[in-house]
Write an enzyme that holds these catalytic residues in place. Structure first.
Site, PDB file in Angstrom:
ATOM      1  N   HIS A  16     116.414   7.185 -33.036  1.00  0.00           N
ATOM      2  CA  HIS A  16     115.623   6.894 -34.133  1.00  0.00           C
ATOM      3  C   HIS A  16     116.258   7.117 -35.560  1.00  0.00           C
ATOM      4  O   HIS A  16     116.161   8.607 -36.159  1.00  0.00           O
ATOM      5  CB  HIS A  16     114.290   8.079 -34.250  1.00  0.00           C
ATOM      6  CG  HIS A  16     113.499   7.871 -33.147  1.00  0.00           C
ATOM      7  ND1 HIS A  16     112.477   8.538 -32.320  1.00  0.00           N
ATOM      8  CD2 HIS A  16     112.861   6.324 -32.730  1.00  0.00           C
ATOM      9  CE1 HIS A  16     111.733   7.874 -31.771  1.00  0.00           C
ATOM     10  NE2 HIS A  16     111.970   6.455 -31.638  1.00  0.00           N
ATOM     11  N   SER A  20     120.678  12.278 -34.641  1.00  0.00           N
ATOM     12  CA  SER A  20     120.606  10.712 -34.615  1.00  0.00           C
ATOM     13  C   SER A  20     121.370  10.137 -35.952  1.00  0.00           C
ATOM     14  O   SER A  20     121.382   9.096 -36.347  1.00  0.00           O
ATOM     15  CB  SER A  20     119.318   9.922 -34.204  1.00  0.00           C
ATOM     16  OG  SER A  20     118.123  10.642 -34.993  1.00  0.00           O
ATOM     17  N   GLU A  36     109.684   9.320 -25.720  1.00  0.00           N
ATOM     18  CA  GLU A  36     110.037  10.291 -24.666  1.00  0.00           C
ATOM     19  C   GLU A  36     108.810  10.651 -23.674  1.00  0.00           C
ATOM     20  O   GLU A  36     108.906  10.475 -22.482  1.00  0.00           O
ATOM     21  CB  GLU A  36     110.596  11.445 -25.380  1.00  0.00           C
ATOM     22  CG  GLU A  36     111.442  12.237 -24.229  1.00  0.00           C
ATOM     23  CD  GLU A  36     112.164  13.337 -24.502  1.00  0.00           C
ATOM     24  OE1 GLU A  36     112.801  13.318 -25.688  1.00  0.00           O
ATOM     25  OE2 GLU A  36     112.342  14.537 -24.056  1.00  0.00           O
TER      26      GLU A  36
END
Ligand code: SF4
Length: 340
Positions: free
Chosen positions: A43, A277, A135
């Site tokens: 992300h 990320s 998730e």
């Protein structure tokens, strides 16, 4: 006037993100563009844009991936993102003839396996996570309907309905706030006397835990905290929350262009961290920007914890690679390099 920039450590890429990006870049190198990726590989808008420029195509639906043409030996290469996906989706992709590579982080896979194991043993699972995040969707797809329920936080425990109270377990999303999950687990234990924990007490990963611990120390020493990360990134949002729990104003920004110079008013020390990320070059750009508007500012590291975890590339990438001469040569080179 800002006098000091403090850089939290650890920050930025974790082992799972590093591996997922490596999977897409390696697939592009071995199989050539285009490579399809189900969902944002991680992300972060900059990571996605950078990979798009190299030839990755991000899709949300399998229908967006072209089916193999008649007589074509191999279908499109499709990578599943680091967040994990329901097993049914991967099976469907294989049925459609795609060459599937699963870049799910091994620590998310661990939770998938726990869910399967405890559902098989007759446990009802209370899963703590964010509704709509990929998730939880992936983990919940591992077990039969009616054997798992998702709650977001402790406020949902009081009215929670479960089909049994003697065989209950909680599991959780890997990137949540340590303090929120602890509160939710305490509320579950207070309501359900027989609820058990997963083998590791909770499923928050080392990278989430380390970055939150470092962000808390950073917030204690800063007048303002800037977190580099995208708004879709669960762990990046939690770094902002943790900083604010320490009473320090914090903002989540994709890059330096989102910073409002008025935030620096009355600020002497700016703390910077980044989500798991977020690439490091975004931190460098932010530091340069702050230096430009505050000449003479000092930059210091705040080393809180050491992190040296690395995950190997997925077996399905290696197996697919071995089907071509170029891929076999790549695997051999990679194996030799990783043994050095
Ligand atoms: S944040 Fe944790 S679970 Fe997510 S990719 Fe990184 S190591 Fe894996």
């Amino acid at each position: 006037m800002v006098r000091k920039i403090l850089l939290a450590k650890p920050r930025g890429f974790c082992a799972g993100v590093d591996r997922a990006i490596d999977v897409v870049e390696t697939a592009l190198e071995i199989f050539a563009a285009p490579i399809y990726v189900k969902h944002a590989i991680v992300h972060n808008v900059h990571v996605v844009e950078d990979l798009e420029k190299k030839g990755a195509i991000f899709v949300e639906d399998l229908d967006e991936v072209p089916p193999p043409k008649a007589g074509q030996a191999a279908g499109a290469v499709l990578v599943f993102s680091a967040h994990g996906s329901p097993p049914q989706l991967k099976e469907e992709a294989k049925k459609r003839g795609f060459r599937v590579i699963d870049a799910t982080c091994p620590l998310v896979t661990k939770v998938h396996l726990e869910a399967k194991r405890y559902a098989n043993e007759g446990y009802f699972i209370i899963y703590i996570g964010h509704r709509g995040h990929p998730e939880p969707i992936g983990v919940m797809g591992e077990v039969p309907e009616g054997s798992i329920v998702l709650i977001e936080d402790a406020s949902e425990v009081k009215d929670l309905k479960v089909p049994q109270e003697d065989k209950l377990i909680y599991l959780n999303q890997t990137t949540l706030s340590l303090s929120d999950v602890k509160n939710t687990i305490d509320a579950l234990k207070a309501r359900f006397a027989k609820i058990i924990a997963p083998p590791t007490v909770w499923d928050i990963c080392f990278a989430t835990s380390n970055r939150q611990t470092a962000a808390r120390e950073l917030a204690k020493k800063s007048d303002l905290v800037l977190v580099i990360g995208s708004k879709t990134s669960s762990n990046s949002n939690r770094l902002r929350d943790v900083s604010e729990e320490e009473g320090t104003k914090a903002y989540l920004v994709d890059d330096e262009t989102m910073v409002d110079p008025s935030w620096f008013s009355g600020v002497e020390t700016v703390g910077i961290t980044s989500g798991a990320s977020a690439p490091e070059y975004l931190v460098d750009n932010l530091v340069e920007y702050i230096k430009k508007v505050n000449p003479g500012v000092e930059v210091e590291n705040l080393d809180v914890l050491k992190e040296e975890v690395k995950f190997p590339l997925p077996d399905d990438l290696v197996l697919l690679a071995r089907q071509s001469e170029k891929g076999t040569a790549w695997v051999e080179k990679h194996r030799v390099a990783s043994q050095r």
